[in-house]
Structure formats: C-alpha cells, structure tokens
Motif scaffolding. Sequence first.
Motif, short mmCIF file in Angstrom:
data_model
loop_
_atom_site.label_atom_id
_atom_site.label_comp_id
_atom_site.label_asym_id
_atom_site.label_seq_id
_atom_site.Cartn_x
_atom_site.Cartn_y
_atom_site.Cartn_z
N MET A 11 58.67 33.93 -5.29
CA MET A 11 59.10 34.17 -6.65
C MET A 11 59.56 35.62 -6.76
O MET A 11 58.89 36.53 -6.31
N HIS B 108 57.91 21.87 -5.84
CA HIS B 108 57.79 23.10 -6.61
C HIS B 108 58.87 24.11 -6.25
O HIS B 108 59.20 24.98 -7.05
N GLU B 109 59.45 23.99 -5.06
CA GLU B 109 60.51 24.92 -4.65
C GLU B 109 61.72 24.84 -5.57
O GLU B 109 62.34 25.86 -5.87
N GLU C 241 60.95 26.71 -8.81
CA GLU C 241 60.87 28.15 -8.55
C GLU C 241 62.25 28.75 -8.35
O GLU C 241 62.56 29.83 -8.86
N LYS C 242 63.12 28.05 -7.61
CA LYS C 242 64.46 28.55 -7.36
C LYS C 242 65.29 28.58 -8.64
O LYS C 242 66.08 29.50 -8.86
N LYS D 10 64.08 29.07 -11.66
CA LYS D 10 63.58 30.20 -12.44
C LYS D 10 64.07 31.53 -11.86
O LYS D 10 64.42 32.45 -12.61
N ASP D 11 64.10 31.62 -10.52
CA ASP D 11 64.62 32.83 -9.88
C ASP D 11 66.09 33.03 -10.22
O ASP D 11 66.53 34.15 -10.48
#
Length: 70
Positions: free
Chosen positions: A1, A43-44, A47-48, A50-51
């Motif tokens: 993250m 979950h990746e 997360e990606k 959001k990044d």
Amino acid sequence: MLKAKALVNQSIEELEAQHEDLCRDIFMLTNELRVSRKLDKPHELTEKKKDRARILTVLRQKKTKGLSAG
C-alpha cells in the motif's frame, strides 16, 4: 500500500509511470477475474485501485498547485 506522504515527494513523471503500471496490473487482474471467476489474492485488486486513486489525487494536487503558482 502506498502512502500519500511518500507520493508527494515524487515527481509528476514518476507518478504518471506508477499510474500506468497500476492501470496495467488492474487490467490484468480484472481479466483474470472474468476468465477464471476467482483470484488467488482478491485483496490485491482493491489495494491497487486505492493506490491508483491516491496517485491520481496527488497528481491533481501537484498540477493545480503548479497552475495557481504560474
């Protein structure tokens, strides 16, 4: 993250390169999800995304700050 504080210190070119890489990764993960109906690490994907949103936020802040200063 990714952390927003770390992103602020990067140049616009570096941020745009990271954005392209993340978009490519997100594209590959969504294609894998559509084909196989499941991801090894679901979950990746979130997360990606959001990044990518963090990078776009910092890019927009840098660009508007540059416009108002000039």
